[in-house]
Design an enzyme around this catalytic site. Structure first.
Site, PDB file in Angstrom:
ATOM      1  N   ASP A   1       4.591  -8.003   5.907  1.00  0.00           N
ATOM      2  CA  ASP A   1       5.221  -8.491   4.686  1.00  0.00           C
ATOM      3  C   ASP A   1       4.181  -9.254   3.879  1.00  0.00           C
ATOM      4  O   ASP A   1       3.667 -10.286   4.333  1.00  0.00           O
ATOM      5  CB  ASP A   1       6.400  -9.393   5.046  1.00  0.00           C
ATOM      6  CG  ASP A   1       7.195  -9.845   3.834  1.00  0.00           C
ATOM      7  OD1 ASP A   1       6.688  -9.736   2.700  1.00  0.00           O
ATOM      8  OD2 ASP A   1       8.330 -10.317   4.030  1.00  0.00           O
TER       9      ASP A   1
ATOM     10  N   ALA B   1       0.786  -1.236   0.000  1.00  0.00           N
ATOM     11  CA  ALA B   1       0.000   0.000   0.000  1.00  0.00           C
ATOM     12  C   ALA B   1       0.817   1.285   0.000  1.00  0.00           C
ATOM     13  O   ALA B   1       0.315   2.329  -0.414  1.00  0.00           O
ATOM     14  CB  ALA B   1      -0.944   0.002   1.211  1.00  0.00           C
TER      15      ALA B   1
ATOM     16  N   PRO C   1       3.095   4.487  -0.782  1.00  0.00           N
ATOM     17  CA  PRO C   1       2.861   5.454   0.307  1.00  0.00           C
ATOM     18  C   PRO C   1       1.397   5.795   0.571  1.00  0.00           C
ATOM     19  O   PRO C   1       1.111   6.630   1.407  1.00  0.00           O
ATOM     20  CB  PRO C   1       3.625   6.684  -0.178  1.00  0.00           C
ATOM     21  CG  PRO C   1       3.516   6.623  -1.666  1.00  0.00           C
ATOM     22  CD  PRO C   1       3.553   5.154  -2.028  1.00  0.00           C
ATOM     23  N   GLY C   2       0.448   5.192  -0.164  1.00  0.00           N
ATOM     24  CA  GLY C   2      -0.946   5.319   0.239  1.00  0.00           C
ATOM     25  C   GLY C   2      -1.884   6.008  -0.719  1.00  0.00           C
ATOM     26  O   GLY C   2      -3.068   6.142  -0.420  1.00  0.00           O
TER      27      GLY C   2
ATOM     28  N   CYS D   1       4.179  -0.019 -12.023  1.00  0.00           N
ATOM     29  CA  CYS D   1       4.485   1.240 -12.701  1.00  0.00           C
ATOM     30  C   CYS D   1       5.688   1.015 -13.609  1.00  0.00           C
ATOM     31  O   CYS D   1       6.707   1.705 -13.515  1.00  0.00           O
ATOM     32  CB  CYS D   1       4.767   2.344 -11.678  1.00  0.00           C
ATOM     33  SG  CYS D   1       4.861   3.971 -12.451  1.00  0.00           S
TER      34      CYS D   1
ATOM     35  N   LYS E   1      -3.142   5.043  -3.738  1.00  0.00           N
ATOM     36  CA  LYS E   1      -4.206   4.147  -4.208  1.00  0.00           C
ATOM     37  C   LYS E   1      -5.084   3.704  -3.042  1.00  0.00           C
ATOM     38  O   LYS E   1      -6.299   3.543  -3.191  1.00  0.00           O
ATOM     39  CB  LYS E   1      -3.605   2.950  -4.929  1.00  0.00           C
ATOM     40  CG  LYS E   1      -2.829   3.327  -6.191  1.00  0.00           C
ATOM     41  CD  LYS E   1      -2.237   2.101  -6.847  1.00  0.00           C
ATOM     42  CE  LYS E   1      -1.328   2.486  -8.011  1.00  0.00           C
ATOM     43  NZ  LYS E   1      -0.079   3.158  -7.566  1.00  0.00           N
TER      44      LYS E   1
END
Length: 459
Positions: free
Chosen positions: A324, A271, A273-274, A394, A276
């Site tokens: 993890d 997730a 740095p947040g 990405c 999405k």
């Protein structure tokens, strides 16, 4: 700086700030955008001065390969034997002379001053002499002088003229497949500063209240016309955020995949740095009945960033944990839909992270690809029968996209690939390397080069 500062003092301060950012990128492996924000604060620069520093830093990092080819013929020793700080000064000077509207005498004189200030007197003569020679020709003329013959070495020519490492050019050309004739357009797009795109979080902000132009692809996206996004009320309040449209479309697909049966528990496996997670949490909260998202990231500091990003959308949050993804903290089959936005080379975001092209090597894939495979397998295990998994990177590099998914499908008989393209009706010309997969491109869509594959966990 105080009101008594002259234009020359502010100009020199801006160049000092740009040098300090390049030094942080070189010495500390800092992300350029984070180092830039810190240095601008420390130097008290804003407005036009901050914009000047931003262009100096980003442009110099993007065009480093081309500038080094120019400098290599003008310095009487290999560039790797120069003091790194002197090379930074020369690169900054090249960018001002060859890509910015800075008068040659000003670019040379201020570069000499910068060398004296940050390195000492000894390199000032070299800086003066070399940059005077650089100023003798424009960028096109220099490229004609130093680039290889495009007929004999088209990859080498593209790499130098568009300032990408050769291996990156080869990987991007392979990812384009039958449309390799678009390679120059893609590489050129990597060197264009990206537009600032805002995302209005559903249920919290309306795109109509954001200053800018809707993109027509993501229903939440608005291109900011001008100004500081932090000054937009909805952004300052956490109801909207700066987010590339490609990332918005990944979250949109993850939320739109039909699932069989209940639809209440969602998982964002990687997730941090947040960005999405924030959009997914808002989308989950808007469902009737509402769904809730668990966001996980292995690194505690990144998990804290996720918690901050999702704070305004609390009603859709199941929680944020440091865990993890390859060693799940949840039982198998616990979630109705899972997003795995896997760590990758980031070669799809070179517009946004100009330093990444010089940091990544082909050897990085030997570590990243097994991790991507493990995370995708873990995501499938986390989804219940009838649930959905969305795999995203990405990066358009085939080793990180099609090959990861193909390997999973060959190993698992309880998973099938579904059509993700139909979930993005406003996006054209985005067919990926696998049937039904999605590949976005900077030169076609104005987004980062996001890859998206939709998988169904069968019973």
């Amino acid at each position: 700086m105080g009101p008594g500062c002259s234009d020359r003092q502010m100009s020199d301060l801006a160049r000092l700030a740009a040098f300090d950012v390049l030094a942080a990128v070189r010495e500390q492996d800092a992300y350029a955008n984070l180092a830039l924000a810190r240095v601008l604060r420390e130097h008290g620069l804003s407005g036009r001065d901050a914009a000047f520093v931003t262009e100096l830093v980003s442009g110099t990092l993007r065009r480093r390969g081309s500038y080094d080819a120019v400098l290599a013929g003008l310095v009487n020793r290999p560039l790797d034997r120069l003091q790194p700080a002197v090379l930074d000064v020369l690169r900054l000077g090249c960018h001002q002379l060859l890509a910015m509207r800075v008068a040659p005498h000003a670019a040379v004189a201020t570069s000499v001053d910068l060398a004296r200030s940050r390195v000492g007197r000894s390199p000032t003569g070299l800086v003066n002499a070399v940059l005077r020679k650089v100023a003798a020709h424009d960028m096109d003329a220099w490229m004609r002088r130093v680039a290889p013959d495009p007929g004999a070495d088209p990859v080498g020519y593209a790499a130098l003229v568009h300032s990408h490492p050769r291996w990156v050019v080869e990987a991007l050309a392979e990812a384009l497949g039958e449309r390799r004739d678009e390679l120059d357009a893609l590489l050129a797009a990597d060197n264009d500063p990206p537009a600032v795109t805002l995302a209005a979080l559903p249920g919290l902000a309306d795109p109509a209240e954001l200053p800018g132009t809707p993109t027509g692809r993501s229903p939440y996206a608005v291109l900011l016309d001008r100004g500081d996004p932090g000054a937009v009320a909805a952004v300052a309040e956490g109801r909207a955020r700066v987010q590339d449209e490609g990332s918005q479309l990944v979250a949109s697909v993850a939320a739109a995949v039909p699932v069989v049966g209940r639809d209440q528990r969602w998982l964002d496996l990687c997730a941090g740095p947040g960005g999405k997670s924030a959009l997914l949490t808002a989308l989950a909260a808007a469902r009737r009945p509402a769904a809730r998202l668990l966001a996980a990231d292995r690194a505690p500091h990144r998990a804290r960033l996720v918690a901050a990003a999702t704070r305004a959308t609390g009603s859709g949050a199941l929680g944020v944990i440091a865990a993890d993804g390859t060693r799940p903290a949840w039982r198998p089959g616990s979630f109705d839909r899972v997003l795995v936005d896997a760590p990758c080379s980031g070669l799809g975001a070179l517009r946004r992270r100009p330093e990444a092209r010089w940091r990544r090597t082909p050897q990085d894939l030997t570590t990243l690809v097994p991790l991507q495979q493990d995370l995708l397998a873990s995501a499938v295990d986390a989804a219940r029968p009838g649930g959905a998994v969305v795999y995203a990177t990405c990066s358009p590099v085939l080793a990180e996209t099609a090959e990861v998914v193909t390997r999973l499908l060959a190993a698992r008989h309880d998973v099938r690939l579904e059509d993700g393209l139909r979930l993005l009706p406003g996006v054209e010309d985005a067919a990926g390397p696998l049937a039904g997969s999605v590949q976005l491109w900077p030169h076609r869509h104005g987004t980062d080069a996001m890859f998206i594959a939709v998988l169904r966990r069968d019973g």
